[in-house]
Design an enzyme around this catalytic site. Structure first.
Site, PDB file in Angstrom:
ATOM      1  N   GLU A   1      14.001  72.524  -0.251  1.00  0.00           N
ATOM      2  CA  GLU A   1      14.674  72.415  -1.553  1.00  0.00           C
ATOM      3  C   GLU A   1      13.728  72.262  -2.744  1.00  0.00           C
ATOM      4  OE1 GLU A   1      17.869  69.510  -1.334  1.00  0.00           O
ATOM      5  OE2 GLU A   1      18.894  70.665   0.214  1.00  0.00           O
TER       6      GLU A   1
ATOM      7  N   GLU B   1      20.462  73.410   6.670  1.00  0.00           N
ATOM      8  CA  GLU B   1      20.807  71.997   6.441  1.00  0.00           C
ATOM      9  C   GLU B   1      22.227  71.847   5.920  1.00  0.00           C
ATOM     10  OE1 GLU B   1      17.936  69.431   4.268  1.00  0.00           O
ATOM     11  OE2 GLU B   1      19.712  68.350   3.565  1.00  0.00           O
TER      12      GLU B   1
END
Ligand SMILES: *[C@@H]1O[C@H](CO)[C@@H](O)[C@H](O)[C@H]1NC(C)=O
Ligand SMILES: *[C@@H]1O[C@H](CO)[C@@H](O)[C@H](O)[C@H]1NC(C)=O
Ligand SMILES: *[C@@H]1O[C@H](CO)[C@@H](O)[C@H](O)[C@H]1NC(C)=O
Ligand SMILES: *[C@@H]1O[C@H](CO)[C@@H](O)[C@H](O)[C@H]1NC(C)=O
Ligand SMILES: *[C@@H]1O[C@H](CO)[C@@H](O)[C@H](O)[C@H]1NC(C)=O
Ligand SMILES: *[C@@H]1O[C@H](CO)[C@@H](O)[C@H](O)[C@H]1NC(C)=O
Ligand SMILES: *[C@@H]1O[C@H](CO)[C@@H](O)[C@H](O)[C@H]1NC(C)=O
Ligand SMILES: *[C@@H]1O[C@H](CO)[C@@H](O)[C@H](O)[C@H]1NC(C)=O
Ligand SMILES: *[C@@H]1O[C@H](CO)[C@@H](O)[C@H](O)[C@H]1NC(C)=O
Length: 527
Positions: free
Chosen positions: A268, A372
């Site tokens: 991220e 995720e």
């Protein structure tokens, strides 16, 4: 009670296989958990092939069924008649429907992506929680996830260093500037929380577990802001050390005979856009990520003993599809190093899944993998809602959407957390498919565990998504696969309170009459 009694009686009389039923408990959150302790845990044995025209049905629902196994036979006489009214524009969505003629048709001759697999992440928090259990219960927990009588997870994500689901922030080379990585070293967390668990999972999967790794942060001295989190990037002079750091990690795990199938270019990167965010992060504007992959990470990894590893870029939300990916992969020199695109589920409700298909069309040689997902508390909810069927439905809804849009697998976040949704050193508590209660020496399998399991158990790696279409059925979604053993799998999610009848048609076999119970997930399997 009834739910427990029926399977118990059938197993007493030897009518069913050795499937152990759920010991269910209701915490008042709109569903139930299955409780496991040192002497008891539910199991799900591998389905045995049933000859045509038979089919198997496994059902889990809000009322408490878990992998309840039934069977039926295809009716060959109704092949032609029932399927006159396809609406090929629908892959089942939420318009109105006529309940009496729900037809779903499977065309195994039209194939899409090959599946990589399903799994979860070996975070520090996972290891910490597993370690609080007695030895035999630890083994039971790992068997529930990886074993042949469990979900048979085939993918595991391994953080390179710490994440917020650790008890502190750290990297593998903390301290003073060290571009040659003389002080690189694994930590207490690797030796106590990750490596032992991974080795046990590898044993349970007979070495077939596909592991991939992702870094959250670099050592502070590699970064422009000299911090683990916030608005920070890799200093230009540290591009090569940061690539070397990844190879050093792969080497270090290789010493324990842990080999990696894949790696991402970092977790991220967009979290760097918020300077106040406490999550460890390395920010990557697209043009800089392109340079780092092309000049540093790609050549370094391909020239190492890990040259075959799959490199996945992005590892971030759908909102970056396809524009950010297009910018990074615009050059052929960059593309030669990249195998896949990793996507996370947060914000999925705001970004249509079609963004995935648009990305796949731009880069057909790249695979997509969902790396995720976790349910986060909304509007004052507890991070952990024991038994929430809704949170399970959110998982399978996302899986079905993703898979309809070329995603090749789906990886959960923490495999186990405590009842608060931690540990997490920045108090970013979330829910998990397995919740550990150290005091009671119990763990609880959440509905999320079973929603993933309806895929992971029955759709092994190497399965291919096949075409399915039919009547639009309100709040019902489905997806079909062909397994390597040529079995066909159809997974139905019914989010209606009411049960829904469905005629499932497949070519010359005929029609299977199904009744999807209210708020249920159902896997149909035939050969
Ligand atoms: C474990 O659960 C089973 C099934 O409910 C129960 O019979 C048994 O007493 C429990 N064992 C322990 C040690 O609590
Ligand atoms: C179907 O279920 C019944 C009842 O449990 C069982 O007797 C029968 O063997 C099953 N048939 C197949 C093909 O699995
Ligand atoms: C790395 O850690 C191990 C123990 O975890 C220690 O024995 C070793 O000296 C450390 N190496 C370096 C270079 O710090
Ligand atoms: C790794 O595997 C090799 C070959 O199978 C074996 O000799 C070695 O002892 C293993 N190393 C560890 C740390 O388990
Ligand atoms: C690969 O490594 C060798 C020796 O370690 C080196 O000579 C060569 O230049 C490297 N190639 C690339 C593409 O980095
Ligand atoms: C979970 O872990 C966090 C962090 O260590 C701790 O504060 C919390 O009390 C734990 N919750 C339970 C139920 O053990
Ligand atoms: C965990 O176990 C303790 C001891 O049995 C019990 O008091 C507590 O309520 C349990 N927590 C949950 C979430 O079930
Ligand atoms: C579908 O029809 C059946 C039988 O008429 C009914 O019991 C069920 O509630 C209906 N389901 C929905 C979702 O309306
Ligand atoms: C699928 O292909 C096979 C072999 O080409 C053919 O026999 C069969 O009729 C096809 N099935 C459908 C549903 O088109």
């Amino acid at each position: 009670m009834l739910l427990l009694v029926v399977p118990l009686i059938t197993s007493f009389f030897g009518l069913s296989s050795s499937q152990q039923p759920c010991w269910s408990r209701d915490y008042g959150n709109g569903g139930t958990v299955c409780v496991c302790n040192s002497t008891y845990c539910d199991t799900i044995p591998r389905p045995q092939v049933v000859p045509s025209p038979h089919f198997l049905v496994y059902t889990s629902n809000q009322a408490g069924l878990r992998f309840q196994k039934t069977n039926g036979t295809f009716d060959p006489s109704s092949t032609e008649t029932n399927f006159a009214s396809y609406d090929s524009s629908s892959e089942s969505d939420d318009s109105t429907y006529d309940n009496s003629t729900n037809n779903v048709y499977i065309d195994s001759n039209t194939t899409y992506q090959t599946m990589v697999g399903w799994g979860g992440a070996f975070t520090d928090a996972t290891g910490i929680n597993v370690n609080t259990l007695p030895e035999t219960l630890q083994e039971t927990l790992l068997q529930s996830l990886f074993g042949k009588n469990g979900l048979e997870y085939s993918v595991g994500r391994v953080p390179i260093g710490g994440t917020d689901f650790s008890t502190r922030a750290y990297s593998y080379d903390d301290g003073t500037e060290d571009p040659q990585l003389h002080n690189f070293n694994l930590t207490y967390e690797d030796h106590n929380y990750k490596i032992p668990l991974i080795l046990r999972a590898l044993k349970l999967t007979k070495g077939k577990l596909k592991l991939f790794c992702s870094a959250w942060t670099a050592p502070k001295w590699m970064k422009t802001n000299n911090e683990y989190s916030g608005f920070g990037f890799i200093r230009r002079s540290m591009y090569q050390p940061w690539a070397d750091y990844h190879v050093r990690f792969l080497d270090a795990y290789q010493e324990y005979n842990i080999s990696f199938w894949g790696m991402t270019t970092g977790n991220e990167p967009s979290n760097s856009l918020n300077p106040y965010d406490k999550l460890e992060v390395v920010g990557w504007p697209s043009w800089l990520l392109r340079i780092w992959i092309t000049d540093n990470l790609g050549p370094t990894v391909r020239n190492s003993s890990h040259s075959k590893i799959n490199i996945m870029m992005l590892d971030d939300q759908r909102i970056f599809l396809p524009w950010y990916v297009r910018k990074v992969l615009q050059s052929e020199r960059t593309r030669q190093y990249v195998n896949g695109i990793a996507v996370h589920w947060y914000l999925d409700e705001y970004i249509p899944a079609s963004a995935l298909t648009r990305t796949k069309k731009l880069f057909p040689e790249m695979f997509l993998l969902a790396t995720e997902a976790s349910n986060m508390p909304e509007g004052g909810e507890n991070a952990v809602l024991l038994g929430s069927w809704l949170r399970g439905e959110l998982y399978s809804t996302d899986i079905i959407e993703d898979v309809h849009n070329w995603v090749t697998g789906w990886v959960d976040w923490n495999m186990a957390l405590n009842a608060t949704g931690g540990p997490n050193y920045i108090n970013n508590f979330v829910d998990s498919s397995i919740i550990v209660n150290a005091t009671a020496a119990e763990f609880y399998k959440q509905p999320m565990h079973y929603h993933i399991g309806h895929f992971s158990k029955f759709v092994p790696p190497g399965s291919v998504r096949v075409h399915s279409e039919g009547t639009r059925i309100k709040n019902v979604r489905y997806v079909a696969f062909q397994r390597p053993d040529s079995g066909t799998v159809v997974v139905f999610l019914n989010r209606n309170k009411e049960s829904v009848p469905v005629n499932l048609g497949d070519g010359s076999r005929g029609t299977a009459s199904l009744e999807l119970s209210g708020n249920s997930i159902t896997t149909v399997l035939y050969w």
